[in-house]
Design a protein around this motif. Structure first.
Motif, PDB file in Angstrom:
ATOM      1  N   THR A  87       0.174   6.551   2.102  1.00  0.00           N
ATOM      2  CA  THR A  87      -0.159   5.628   1.753  1.00  0.00           C
ATOM      3  C   THR A  87      -1.657   6.675   0.643  1.00  0.00           C
ATOM      4  O   THR A  87      -1.668   7.521   1.225  1.00  0.00           O
ATOM      5  N   SER A 101      -5.053   5.715   2.130  1.00  0.00           N
ATOM      6  CA  SER A 101      -5.841   6.030   3.029  1.00  0.00           C
ATOM      7  C   SER A 101      -6.114   7.279   3.636  1.00  0.00           C
ATOM      8  O   SER A 101      -5.222   8.121   3.115  1.00  0.00           O
ATOM      9  N   ARG A 108       0.482  -1.381  -0.101  1.00  0.00           N
ATOM     10  CA  ARG A 108       0.233   0.114   0.022  1.00  0.00           C
ATOM     11  C   ARG A 108       0.801   1.198   0.168  1.00  0.00           C
ATOM     12  O   ARG A 108       0.008   1.996  -0.186  1.00  0.00           O
ATOM     13  N   GLN A 112       3.128   4.325  -0.515  1.00  0.00           N
ATOM     14  CA  GLN A 112       2.645   5.097  -2.229  1.00  0.00           C
ATOM     15  C   GLN A 112       4.445   5.594  -2.462  1.00  0.00           C
ATOM     16  O   GLN A 112       5.011   5.947  -3.186  1.00  0.00           O
TER      17      GLN A 112
END
Length: 184
Positions: free
Chosen positions: A148, A150, A124, A126
């Protein structure tokens, strides 16, 4: 029997975290590594740079000829509260903040009024960023931010030694790159 941390298992002086008895999801790393000890002095300096000017301005205002008498009461209450905050919170933060880069994820705990435990799987991640503000540079520290997609936002690990932070970013970058090349 509580699980040992990786560092303690290797013979390091690091004790098991306070929540060592809490069961973890399979494969999740237990955050066991603390910030560098210099982070306490960094947090203390940050606190003093806020508390001292506020208390000095309040004292200066109380010393003016037309100052209301209640200003001395406010100063008498805020002085011990401000000094206590400045001196005690860095040690508490050092006790609570933990991080770990396991085999499959990065995990971090932080907070002092409310504690947050965040786990970021390598799949996850990035971006990885390293940040060093002026005070951090003075103390030889860095912060690593794992971003991420998220909605909870990035995970930031603060108070790391500059060399360790650079090594962590390189290591995580290589692990994420290897996962991407495997097609996962």
């Amino acid at each position: 029997m509580p699980q040992q941390t990786r560092q303690a298992a290797r013979g390091g002086a690091e004790a098991t975290p306070p929540d060592a008895g809490v069961p973890l999801a399979l494969g999740m790393p237990r955050p066991a590594r603390r910030p560098d000890r210099r982070a306490v002095h960094w947090w203390l300096t940050q606190n003093l740079l806020v508390v001292v000017p506020v208390l000095a301005a309040l004292a200066a205002a109380a010393l003016t000829p037309d100052a209301p008498s209640w200003l001395w009461t406010v100063l008498a209450v805020l002085c011990p509260v401000g000094v206590g905050y400045a001196l005690l919170t860095p040690w508490y933060r050092y006790r609570v903040h933990r991080w770990e880069a396991g085999d499959d994820a990065v995990c971090a705990t932080s907070g002092w009024l409310t504690r947050e435990w965040r786990v970021v799987p390598f799949t996850r991640i990035q971006t990885l960023d390293s940040r060093r503000g002026p005070l951090m540079q003075l103390f030889g520290l860095s912060a690593v931010t794992v971003t991420t997609a998220s909605a909870a936002g990035p995970v930031t690990i603060v108070g790391l030694d500059k060399g360790l932070a650079d090594e962590l970013v390189r290591d995580l970058t290589e692990r994420v790159r290897a996962l991407r090349e495997d097609g996962t």
